[in-house]
Design a protein around this motif. Structure first.
Motif, PDB file in Angstrom:
ATOM      1  N   ALA A 555       0.809  -1.219   0.000  1.00  0.00           N
ATOM      2  CA  ALA A 555       0.000   0.000   0.000  1.00  0.00           C
ATOM      3  C   ALA A 555       0.840   1.265   0.000  1.00  0.00           C
ATOM      4  O   ALA A 555       0.473   2.265  -0.632  1.00  0.00           O
ATOM      5  CB  ALA A 555      -0.947  -0.001   1.203  1.00  0.00           C
ATOM      6  N   ASN A 556       1.981   1.262   0.698  1.00  0.00           N
ATOM      7  CA  ASN A 556       2.814   2.472   0.749  1.00  0.00           C
ATOM      8  C   ASN A 556       3.910   2.469  -0.307  1.00  0.00           C
ATOM      9  O   ASN A 556       4.724   3.407  -0.366  1.00  0.00           O
ATOM     10  CB  ASN A 556       3.419   2.655   2.143  1.00  0.00           C
ATOM     11  CG  ASN A 556       4.298   1.481   2.555  1.00  0.00           C
ATOM     12  OD1 ASN A 556       4.550   0.574   1.766  1.00  0.00           O
ATOM     13  ND2 ASN A 556       4.756   1.501   3.794  1.00  0.00           N
ATOM     14  N   GLY A 557       3.978   1.429  -1.147  1.00  0.00           N
ATOM     15  CA  GLY A 557       4.892   1.415  -2.276  1.00  0.00           C
ATOM     16  C   GLY A 557       6.366   1.397  -1.930  1.00  0.00           C
ATOM     17  O   GLY A 557       7.188   1.816  -2.746  1.00  0.00           O
ATOM     18  N   ASN A 558       6.725   0.865  -0.746  1.00  0.00           N
ATOM     19  CA  ASN A 558       8.148   0.860  -0.373  1.00  0.00           C
ATOM     20  C   ASN A 558       8.853  -0.441  -0.728  1.00  0.00           C
ATOM     21  O   ASN A 558      10.002  -0.655  -0.364  1.00  0.00           O
ATOM     22  CB  ASN A 558       8.304   1.146   1.122  1.00  0.00           C
ATOM     23  CG  ASN A 558       7.697   0.060   2.000  1.00  0.00           C
ATOM     24  OD1 ASN A 558       7.038  -0.855   1.504  1.00  0.00           O
ATOM     25  ND2 ASN A 558       7.900   0.166   3.298  1.00  0.00           N
ATOM     26  N   GLY A 559       8.168  -1.337  -1.438  1.00  0.00           N
ATOM     27  CA  GLY A 559       8.811  -2.554  -1.927  1.00  0.00           C
ATOM     28  C   GLY A 559       8.974  -3.646  -0.903  1.00  0.00           C
ATOM     29  O   GLY A 559       9.690  -4.623  -1.150  1.00  0.00           O
ATOM     30  N   LYS A 560       8.304  -3.551   0.257  1.00  0.00           N
ATOM     31  CA  LYS A 560       8.405  -4.594   1.278  1.00  0.00           C
ATOM     32  C   LYS A 560       7.111  -4.645   2.074  1.00  0.00           C
ATOM     33  O   LYS A 560       6.257  -3.760   1.974  1.00  0.00           O
ATOM     34  CB  LYS A 560       9.582  -4.320   2.218  1.00  0.00           C
ATOM     35  CG  LYS A 560       9.435  -3.043   3.027  1.00  0.00           C
ATOM     36  CD  LYS A 560      10.595  -2.845   3.993  1.00  0.00           C
ATOM     37  CE  LYS A 560      10.387  -1.597   4.859  1.00  0.00           C
ATOM     38  NZ  LYS A 560      11.475  -1.428   5.837  1.00  0.00           N
ATOM     39  N   TRP A 561       6.965  -5.711   2.879  1.00  0.00           N
ATOM     40  CA  TRP A 561       5.773  -5.863   3.712  1.00  0.00           C
ATOM     41  C   TRP A 561       5.915  -5.035   4.976  1.00  0.00           C
ATOM     42  O   TRP A 561       6.983  -5.016   5.614  1.00  0.00           O
ATOM     43  CB  TRP A 561       5.582  -7.327   4.071  1.00  0.00           C
ATOM     44  CG  TRP A 561       4.378  -7.584   4.946  1.00  0.00           C
ATOM     45  CD1 TRP A 561       3.085  -7.684   4.543  1.00  0.00           C
ATOM     46  CD2 TRP A 561       4.372  -7.766   6.361  1.00  0.00           C
ATOM     47  NE1 TRP A 561       2.271  -7.913   5.625  1.00  0.00           N
ATOM     48  CE2 TRP A 561       3.028  -7.972   6.751  1.00  0.00           C
ATOM     49  CE3 TRP A 561       5.364  -7.762   7.341  1.00  0.00           C
ATOM     50  CZ2 TRP A 561       2.661  -8.197   8.078  1.00  0.00           C
ATOM     51  CZ3 TRP A 561       5.004  -7.978   8.658  1.00  0.00           C
ATOM     52  CH2 TRP A 561       3.656  -8.187   9.014  1.00  0.00           C
ATOM     53  N   ASP A 562       4.829  -4.341   5.362  1.00  0.00           N
ATOM     54  CA  ASP A 562       4.822  -3.541   6.589  1.00  0.00           C
ATOM     55  C   ASP A 562       3.761  -4.072   7.540  1.00  0.00           C
ATOM     56  O   ASP A 562       2.639  -4.406   7.131  1.00  0.00           O
ATOM     57  CB  ASP A 562       4.554  -2.070   6.271  1.00  0.00           C
ATOM     58  CG  ASP A 562       5.730  -1.437   5.550  1.00  0.00           C
ATOM     59  OD1 ASP A 562       6.772  -1.229   6.189  1.00  0.00           O
ATOM     60  OD2 ASP A 562       5.605  -1.177   4.338  1.00  0.00           O
ATOM     61  N   ALA A 563       4.119  -4.129   8.832  1.00  0.00           N
ATOM     62  CA  ALA A 563       3.283  -4.787   9.828  1.00  0.00           C
ATOM     63  C   ALA A 563       2.110  -3.951  10.297  1.00  0.00           C
ATOM     64  O   ALA A 563       1.232  -4.455  10.989  1.00  0.00           O
ATOM     65  CB  ALA A 563       4.140  -5.177  11.040  1.00  0.00           C
ATOM     66  N   GLY A 564       2.045  -2.662   9.951  1.00  0.00           N
ATOM     67  CA  GLY A 564       0.959  -1.824  10.431  1.00  0.00           C
ATOM     68  C   GLY A 564       1.239  -1.280  11.818  1.00  0.00           C
ATOM     69  O   GLY A 564       2.320  -1.466  12.387  1.00  0.00           O
ATOM     70  N   SER A 565       0.223  -0.622  12.398  1.00  0.00           N
ATOM     71  CA  SER A 565       0.406   0.005  13.703  1.00  0.00           C
ATOM     72  C   SER A 565      -0.930   0.130  14.407  1.00  0.00           C
ATOM     73  O   SER A 565      -1.877   0.693  13.857  1.00  0.00           O
ATOM     74  CB  SER A 565       1.039   1.396  13.540  1.00  0.00           C
ATOM     75  OG  SER A 565       1.001   2.120  14.758  1.00  0.00           O
ATOM     76  N   PHE A 566      -1.002  -0.398  15.625  1.00  0.00           N
ATOM     77  CA  PHE A 566      -2.215  -0.227  16.415  1.00  0.00           C
ATOM     78  C   PHE A 566      -2.345   1.214  16.899  1.00  0.00           C
ATOM     79  O   PHE A 566      -3.440   1.772  16.942  1.00  0.00           O
ATOM     80  CB  PHE A 566      -2.201  -1.198  17.597  1.00  0.00           C
ATOM     81  CG  PHE A 566      -3.356  -1.008  18.542  1.00  0.00           C
ATOM     82  CD1 PHE A 566      -4.668  -1.133  18.097  1.00  0.00           C
ATOM     83  CD2 PHE A 566      -3.149  -0.689  19.876  1.00  0.00           C
ATOM     84  CE1 PHE A 566      -5.733  -0.958  18.958  1.00  0.00           C
ATOM     85  CE2 PHE A 566      -4.206  -0.517  20.746  1.00  0.00           C
ATOM     86  CZ  PHE A 566      -5.508  -0.645  20.281  1.00  0.00           C
ATOM     87  N   GLN A 567      -1.210   1.837  17.243  1.00  0.00           N
ATOM     88  CA  GLN A 567      -1.233   3.229  17.686  1.00  0.00           C
ATOM     89  C   GLN A 567      -1.826   4.139  16.618  1.00  0.00           C
ATOM     90  O   GLN A 567      -2.648   5.014  16.910  1.00  0.00           O
ATOM     91  CB  GLN A 567       0.190   3.702  18.031  1.00  0.00           C
ATOM     92  CG  GLN A 567       0.711   3.200  19.356  1.00  0.00           C
ATOM     93  CD  GLN A 567       2.074   3.796  19.681  1.00  0.00           C
ATOM     94  OE1 GLN A 567       2.773   4.289  18.797  1.00  0.00           O
ATOM     95  NE2 GLN A 567       2.441   3.758  20.943  1.00  0.00           N
ATOM     96  N   ASP A 568      -1.420   3.909  15.366  1.00  0.00           N
ATOM     97  CA  ASP A 568      -1.873   4.764  14.269  1.00  0.00           C
ATOM     98  C   ASP A 568      -3.097   4.196  13.558  1.00  0.00           C
ATOM     99  O   ASP A 568      -3.528   4.755  12.547  1.00  0.00           O
ATOM    100  CB  ASP A 568      -0.740   4.949  13.254  1.00  0.00           C
ATOM    101  CG  ASP A 568       0.482   5.599  13.883  1.00  0.00           C
ATOM    102  OD1 ASP A 568       0.301   6.428  14.787  1.00  0.00           O
ATOM    103  OD2 ASP A 568       1.617   5.249  13.478  1.00  0.00           O
ATOM    104  N   LYS A 569      -3.627   3.084  14.068  1.00  0.00           N
ATOM    105  CA  LYS A 569      -4.815   2.433  13.486  1.00  0.00           C
ATOM    106  C   LYS A 569      -4.599   2.078  12.017  1.00  0.00           C
ATOM    107  O   LYS A 569      -5.451   2.297  11.156  1.00  0.00           O
ATOM    108  CB  LYS A 569      -6.051   3.329  13.657  1.00  0.00           C
ATOM    109  CG  LYS A 569      -6.353   3.659  15.115  1.00  0.00           C
ATOM    110  CD  LYS A 569      -6.659   2.413  15.918  1.00  0.00           C
ATOM    111  CE  LYS A 569      -7.009   2.726  17.372  1.00  0.00           C
ATOM    112  NZ  LYS A 569      -5.856   3.162  18.165  1.00  0.00           N
TER     113      LYS A 569
END
Length: 649
Positions: A555-569
């Motif tokens: 989704a953010n186009g950085n070429g890798k998997w991102d785990a997300g954030s509960f703080q930032d929902k």
């Protein structure tokens, strides 16, 4: 003849009958009875299921056989959760759950035993036993169900997950408040929280490592929903048109529970809390500092009790959480012990950055030479009339060049210490069979992903021999030491050895990453490519092996998997798999069409069809062999009427 006179004849007749029967009996050991495979049967409960106005301090379950209680204390889930663990005991064939506290008034309690109730002998489980009762005049029957999986690989948590349902809708409730209702997942990650009262809730899943029913940020995983949960139940009446012969139609129906099942994905919150994990002085001039967070651009080292300028050089690891420090000043490296002050960025309790200082002592002692080796060296020196001059020190390139080079392979060579200068024109490659050693047009590139590393990419010809040569003194490191000469020959593989995979992607709505993975549990990434629109992606020069294939919705186009954030929902980035292990053969090309419309259930059921067929054939062969052995044994058994059998008379 009176009975007394007949007794001898009766005894003789009975003995003769016994001899005849035993002579015709089959020879063999008596067989045991069949193994008990029936789970315990629940005969009675006190109170009754769904009882109202319950005011006792214990509940009882009577079974048809004796039980083992070891697993019950581990797996039993009581919701709403109790402050104190209940006492679990048995009396004869009755299981007793004794409460250590007063139950809440007008609340429906549920007990989920999972598969923990087993009989005493064969440990046959009574699967998924649930029981519920109400301490008030009303019985709550709403429910919430779903599945919890790991966001990165879509696998369920091996230890199980704790589901917590909060009527307190504040964001901090999951950190500080005990939940209203709880449940645990099964081995597939499935869960159901039942006997819920009407209301509005927030639902979370946590891997509750310390069993406090709360989320410990940064130490535990969490899964959350983007919406509130409002459980409801609606009865849908259905007329039975098959009923005849009566004036009124039979009305039946079913209860529909909502909302629909939730599919939740675990993430580990990345909480910035910087500290030094370890320090090591690997040699006189080489230091390693390990941190738990990225340290790039915020790290500095100052000497204590020594003065020096331009005495160090830093190299950061790929994740920026490790630092190699090289001492470039020999006047500093000669000290056995060095006190250093490490400075790096930390966050205070308000989340504001500040510079934290740590003082460390870095010690190093030269390895002691073994006495035997030392004496032999002195003996050789005494025998020599004139001592030989010390050889000029040179460093050796580290390489990973195989004897058989893949057609898409790359040459990499690494210096053991930081390089000051490197004359790449002194690196040559030529065809091994070329006696004139005509240089091929290759380019040496510094590898940005690994310090002190250089690489050569080339359009290799199949089944061709090449030789790489690096002249002596082509490179000089920061200590003025030159490199040794290097030469390595290798041969490329035949082109027919490889296969290729092509994917035709549709419904692409964002940047994507497609990965070729090893066919194992670790799912090591072998190759990957990025794309952002419908079309084909081709992987060439793949070895004839089995592979898994995965895509990341980047989704953010950085070429890798991102785990997300509960703080930032922010939810974890989606992943999806080809639901079949792909077996690639030599000189073979496969093409697959893949619709990338997001799967709301995050399915992962990767089938290895070849392995399934192999197991099916093995099972069939085993069955046929067992049947054949049974037939043979039956034919050889005494008293059998089959060919080749014999009877004892």
């Amino acid at each position: 003849m009176k009975l007394k006179g007949k007794l001898p004849f009766l005894i003789i007749a009975m003995l003769a009958w016994i001899v005849i029967i035993s002579s015709c009996a089959n020879i063999g050991m008596p067989a045991g009875g069949p193994r008990d495979s029936v789970p315990p049967v629940l005969l009675e409960t006190s109170p009754e299921y769904r009882a109202l106005n319950f005011n006792k301090d214990a509940i009882r379950f009577t079974f048809n056989e004796y039980l083992q209680t070891d697993k019950i204390s581990e797996e039993l889930v009581i919701s709403p959760p109790l402050e104190k663990r209940p006492i679990i005991k048995t009396k004869s064939k009755t299981l007793i759950i004794e409460f250590n506290e007063d139950l809440k008034d007008s609340v429906t309690y549920s007990l989920d035993f999972k598969n923990s109730i087993v009989d005493n002998n064969e440990k046959n489980p009574l699967e998924n036993l649930r029981f519920s009762f109400s301490t008030g005049p009303e019985y709550d029957s709403l429910r919430v169900a779903g599945r919890v999986i790991n966001a990165f690989n879509l696998e369920p948590n091996e230890e199980g997950s704790l589901l917590v349902l909060h009527s307190n809708l504040h964001d901090s409730a999951v950190f500080r408040v005990r939940p209203d209702y709880i449940a645990k997942t099964d081995e597939e990650g499935l869960f159901m929280i039942d006997n819920i009262a009407s209301g509005t809730y927030k639902l979370f899943a946590i891997n509750d490592m310390n069993n406090d029913l709360m989320y410990n940020e940064g130490a535990e995983e969490i899964a959350f929903l983007d919406t509130l949960v409002i459980p409801e139940a609606h009865f849908h009446a259905e007329a039975d048109t098959m009923v005849s012969g009566v004036d009124s139609m039979l009305v039946m129906g079913h209860t529909h529970f909502s909302p629909e099942p939730f599919y939740m994905r675990y993430l580990m919150e990345d909480i910035f809390e910087q500290y030094v994990e370890s320090t090591e002085r690997e040699s006189r001039n080489k230091f390693l500092f390990l941190f738990n967070e990225s340290i790039a651009d915020t790290f500095s080292v100052n000497l204590i009790n020594h003065e020096a300028e331009d005495w160090q050089l830093f190299e950061y690891g790929t994740k920026k959480d490790s630092v190699l420090m090289w001492i470039t000043d020999t006047m500093v490296s000669r000290y056995d012990s060095l006190y250093m002050q490490l400075a790096y960025t930390q966050l205070d309790s308000a989340g504001q950055p500040y510079i934290k200082n740590d003082t460390v002592l870095m010690h190093y002692a030269d390895p002691k030479e073994e006495p035997e080796k030392k004496n032999r060296r002195r003996g050789r020196e005494d025998e020599e009339e004139e001592p030989k001059p010390e050889p000029i020190p040179q460093f050796t390139w580290k390489t990973d060049i195989p004897s058989t080079m893949e057609l898409n392979g790359m040459i990499r060579f690494v210096s053991p210490q930081p390089v000051d200068t490197f004359n790449t024109s002194m690196v040559r490659m030529y065809l091994t069979e070329d006696t004139l050693k005509t240089p091929l047009p290759v380019t040496v590139q510094e590898d940005a992903s690994q310090y002190r590393s250089y690489s050569i990419r080339y359009d290799w010809e199949p089944i061709t021999g090449y030789t790489l040569e690096i002249d002596s003194a082509a490179s000089v490191n920061i200590y003025g030491i030159t490199s040794k000469a290097y030469s390595k020959g290798f041969k490329t593989r035949e082109e027919d050895y490889y296969g290729s995979l092509e994917f035709n992607f549709t419904n692409v709505t964002m940047p994507m990453v497609v990965q070729i993975l090893k066919n194992n549990d670790d799912e090591e990434v072998l190759r990957q490519k990025t794309f952002a629109e419908n079309g084909t992606v081709l992987f060439e020069y793949l070895a004839p092996e089995k592979y898994k294939v995965k895509v990341i919705y980047d989704a953010n186009g950085n070429g890798k998997w991102d785990a997300g954030s509960f703080q930032d929902k922010i939810q974890p980035e989606r992943v999806a798999y080809v639901q079949e292990v792909i077996k690639l053969r030599s000189n073979w090309s496969e093409s697959h069409s893949w619709d990338l419309t997001p799967d709301p259930m995050f399915s992962k059921n990767i089938r290895d069809i070849e392995e399934e067929e192999r197991k099916r054939k093995e099972a069939l062969e085993k069955q046929q062999k067992e049947e054949e052995e049974q037939r043979n044994n039956s034919m050889l058994r005494p008293g059998s009427s089959g060919s080749g059998g014999f009877q004892r008379r």
